[in-house]
Every structure is written in C-alpha cells, then in structure tokens.
Design a protein around this motif. Structure first.
Motif, mmCIF file in Angstrom:
data_model
loop_
_atom_site.group_PDB
_atom_site.id
_atom_site.type_symbol
_atom_site.label_atom_id
_atom_site.label_comp_id
_atom_site.label_asym_id
_atom_site.label_seq_id
_atom_site.Cartn_x
_atom_site.Cartn_y
_atom_site.Cartn_z
ATOM 1 N N LEU A 122 0.825 -1.210 0.000
ATOM 2 C CA LEU A 122 0.000 0.000 0.000
ATOM 3 C C LEU A 122 0.860 1.261 0.000
ATOM 4 O O LEU A 122 1.808 1.371 0.784
ATOM 5 C CB LEU A 122 -0.923 0.011 1.216
ATOM 6 N N GLU A 141 2.092 5.249 0.460
ATOM 7 C CA GLU A 141 2.074 6.121 1.634
ATOM 8 C C GLU A 141 0.687 6.733 1.801
ATOM 9 O O GLU A 141 0.070 7.188 0.842
ATOM 10 C CB GLU A 141 3.114 7.224 1.476
ATOM 11 N N ARG A 142 0.203 6.735 3.014
ATOM 12 C CA ARG A 142 -1.170 7.168 3.233
ATOM 13 C C ARG A 142 -1.266 8.075 4.461
ATOM 14 O O ARG A 142 -0.515 7.940 5.420
ATOM 15 C CB ARG A 142 -2.092 5.956 3.400
ATOM 16 N N ARG A 143 -2.237 8.983 4.368
ATOM 17 C CA ARG A 143 -2.526 9.918 5.455
ATOM 18 C C ARG A 143 -3.998 9.795 5.811
ATOM 19 O O ARG A 143 -4.847 9.583 4.933
ATOM 20 C CB ARG A 143 -2.217 11.357 5.033
ATOM 21 N N ASP A 151 -6.831 1.409 6.242
ATOM 22 C CA ASP A 151 -5.643 1.554 5.406
ATOM 23 C C ASP A 151 -6.010 1.670 3.928
ATOM 24 O O ASP A 151 -5.423 2.466 3.187
ATOM 25 C CB ASP A 151 -4.711 0.365 5.618
ATOM 26 N N SER A 204 -7.600 5.205 3.388
ATOM 27 C CA SER A 204 -6.616 6.280 3.473
ATOM 28 C C SER A 204 -5.669 6.259 2.287
ATOM 29 O O SER A 204 -5.250 7.316 1.802
ATOM 30 C CB SER A 204 -5.834 6.184 4.785
ATOM 31 N N ALA A 205 -5.345 5.067 1.759
ATOM 32 C CA ALA A 205 -4.509 4.983 0.557
ATOM 33 C C ALA A 205 -5.236 5.564 -0.646
ATOM 34 O O ALA A 205 -4.653 6.310 -1.447
ATOM 35 C CB ALA A 205 -4.117 3.536 0.295
ATOM 36 N N GLU A 260 -7.712 7.773 -0.637
ATOM 37 C CA GLU A 260 -7.892 9.205 -0.467
ATOM 38 C C GLU A 260 -6.576 9.965 -0.661
ATOM 39 O O GLU A 260 -6.539 11.018 -1.288
ATOM 40 C CB GLU A 260 -8.460 9.494 0.925
ATOM 41 N N SER A 261 -5.480 9.432 -0.138
ATOM 42 C CA SER A 261 -4.197 10.120 -0.208
ATOM 43 C C SER A 261 -3.674 10.199 -1.637
ATOM 44 O O SER A 261 -3.110 11.221 -2.049
ATOM 45 C CB SER A 261 -3.164 9.408 0.678
#
Length: 390
Positions: free
Chosen positions: A32, A34-36, A155, A158-159, A161-162
């Motif tokens: 996955l 990088e995610r925020r 996860d 957020s992946a 969306e980021s």
C-alpha cells in the motif's frame, strides 16, 4: 550451432528481458502506498458475496464486523442461494463486531451472469439505495474466505484518499499449510504478477490493468462511471475485468501485495488447487486454441527448456548448451526467491519452479479440454460455459 543451443540461448534472452525489462514483476515490495488519515472519513459499504461458505465465515466475518474504521461502515453479505446454512450462520455472527450487518439474497441467477457478479450487483444496489447523502463513497468488494486485519479498511480508504485512487486492490496472502499449497501457491502469485506486472498496472495510462478479486476497494462513482457490475457480468476472471473497466473509464487503479489480508480457504491436496487454476485458465486465453498453443509453447520455452538444456548439455558434453540453460535457470530461480520469502518458504524450493510450471501447463491444457467437453468454468455447482469474455 545446434538447434538445442539456439533454443537454450533464446530462453536465456527471454529470461534476461523478463528480469530487467518486464516491470520488475518479481519484486514483492509493491505494498500500500504512503497514506494519510483523511480529515473526514468517507462512508463505506462492504459487500461480501457468499455461496456455501459456512466453513470459512466464522474465520472471516467477525474480522470484517470488527473493523477499526473511524467513519461509518456497514457489511452486506449476499447469500448466493447456499445449501449449507451460510445465511443463518452469518446472521448468528452479527454481534461479533461493531459494524452493522445485512444478510440478503439475490433473485435467481439470470442467463449471461456469473453467480459471484450477480450477487455483487445485488449487494451494490442495496448499498447505494436511498438518498444521495446516505450513499457510501466507497465499496469494499471482498470474498467470504478473506480475513481482514483490524485496520485493513482504514488503510485501504486512506490509501485511496491520499493518492486519489479509484480502485485499490490487494492480493491476499493465500494459505501455504500443506505440501501442495507450498508448491503451487507462491508460484500462482508469481505467475499472476508476470502476466500483470503490478508496477505497470499501477501506472496511469498503461494498458495493463489488474486487480485481485478477494479485496478491492472501489469508489462508488468510479464503478458507476465504468458501467457498474453489469459491465463485467459474464466475466469469469472478474477482478481483472473490473480493473480494466475502471481504468478504461478514466479511473486510477492500484494493485499490490497484502499486508493484513489473508485467504483462509484450505486446499488440502492437488485436486482442489488444480480446479482453482484450471477453471479460469482457458478463459484467460479468451477460449482461443491459437492462444492456447502459444501459451504451451511459451511455457515450455521459458520454464522447461532451461533445466532440459542444462541436463542435456552436461550429459552430451556440450558446455555451451549447459551454460545457457543453467544461466536461464538461475535467473528463473533468482526472480522466484522474493515470492518464496514473501510466503516464508525455503530458498531451496526456487529451482523447483520448472516442475510447478509444468503442472500449470497441464492445468491450462485441462482447462481447454473441460471447456470443449461443455464443463466450462465450473465452481460450486455452476458451470459457466460460453459466457462472453470481458
């Protein structure tokens, strides 16, 4: 130069190209991105098609219901006319987590649809019904035999969306408990990555598109823009078809190896693993005898020639043939090592890949034979013979 030397050199050249120029398919570091955490967590509906899954549901459904998701989420299990009490068992598990569960059943299967996609369509329609403000932004399409870790959904979202992704799919880690699972399963994922290199699939504008049907998070708007589940209604290989439809409609897709998504379906012997591969292998070749012949010859050149040339060269005193075969075999084994490590298998299994590839060759031929006999892609009491290939 003999024919065998030419063939062994050609196999070596193919392996040099596969190793260096084919999207680094053999690497296992595509996980996955990088995610925020988003400022506002979107609503999600988890749709689970299930047909005769009473054996695995106690191992998977509680984990879905117990997802640690900061936003609103719900689970919709679509009982695809099971005969083993799947619906009743699912209802009994409803209290095993905080997420609400809906158990439903689709109408009878119409012509031109596979059972899984008909069930998915029913679940998706139920999920998006109601006022627009209450419709989920995302749909997690996941199989009944897939166990999700507690942060899996968070996860995935957020992946997406980021990175602005419309489809985020993870290749679940399959079981490798039995001897045959250890031999067949890592190679299955390796071959899939060779057919659909993850890095190429994840590149916007690339013609390669793939997903893993066991775990695919898709934006509801992107699915609608791609024509909905109906756009791939006859697909036996539905995950790849879904990714192609989303990408063709302008969506961004991503596929990688899972970190906390596992398949719990057991394959205790060779026979069930054989059926898993052969039921869709000929569909992958679009039911084409020409593509079948090319695939058989290609598998022989790439996977069988290296060990055969090595042995023949040593036995007949032809060092050039033996060296070319051994070099190709070494590249093959070297590219297989990362996948073996991913599955916790010993490095000594890497040289056995030609034998496993030979089994896959036989499975592919058997898939074509079953199609010719009218058995098509048989799965859980249904045969999808002659469905349009998406």
């Amino acid at each position: 130069m003999t024919v065998l030397l030419w063939v062994s050199l050609l196999s070596l050249l193919v392996w040099l190209w596969l190793t260096c120029c084919h999207g680094f398919f053999w690497r296992t570091d595509v996980t996955l991105p990088e995610r925020r955490a988003p400022a506002l967590w979107p609503d999600v509906a988890i749709v689970v098609p299930a047909r005769d899954e009473a054996e695995v549901l106690p191992l998977t459904l509680p984990g879905l219901l117990a997802q640690e998701y900061p936003g609103r989420a719900r689970v919709i299990l679509v009982d695809d006319h099971s005969g083993d009490g799947t619906a009743g068992l699912a209802a009994a598990l409803a209290g095993s987590g905080a997420l609400p569960l809906t158990v439903t059943a689709p109408p009878p299967l119409p012509a031109g649809w596979t059972g899984k996609l008909w069930a998915l369509r029913h679940g998706v329609e139920l999920a998006v019904a109601g006022p627009p403000a209450e419709r989920p932004a995302y749909l997690l399409l996941t199989d009944a035999d897939i166990a999700h870790g507690p942060r899996s959904l968070a996860d995935l979202v957020s992946a997406a969306e980021s990175a602005g992704l419309d489809l985020v799919s993870q290749m679940a880690r399959l079981r490798v408990s039995t001897r045959w699972e250890r031999l067949i399963v890592p190679a299955f994922v390796y071959f899939f990555a060779q057919l659909y290199p993850f890095r190429r699939s994840n590149r916007p504008g690339s013609r390669t598109a793939a997903a893993a049907g066991g775990c695919s998070l898709v934006r509801a708007q992107a699915l609608e823009r791609a024509g909905g589940v109906a756009a791939i209604r006859g697909a036996v290989i539905d995950d790849v078809s879904l990714a192609r439809a989303v990408k063709a409609s302008g969506g961004r897709t991503w596929l990688g190896l899972a970190e906390q998504v596992d398949s719990v379906r057991p394959y205790p012997g060779l026979a069930p693993l054989w059926r898993m591969v052969s039921r869709s292998a000929y569909a992958q070749l679009r039911h084409s005898p020409v593509l079948l012949l090319g695939t058989v010859l290609g598998l022989a050149l790439v996977y069988l020639v290296p060990p055969a040339a090595t042995v023949a060269g040593l036995a007949t005193g032809r060092p050039g043939v033996a060296a070319a075969g051994a070099a190709a075999w070494a590249l093959m084994a070297g590219t297989y090592l990362p996948m073996l490590r991913h599955y916790g298998q010993p490095a000594l299994a890497a040289p056995l890949l030609p034998f496993t590839a030979f089994l896959y060759l036989l499975m592919t031929v058997d898939s074509a034979v079953q199609h010719r006999r009218g058995r098509g892609a048989a799965w859980k009491g249904r045969t999808y013979q002659g469905l349009p290939d998406n």
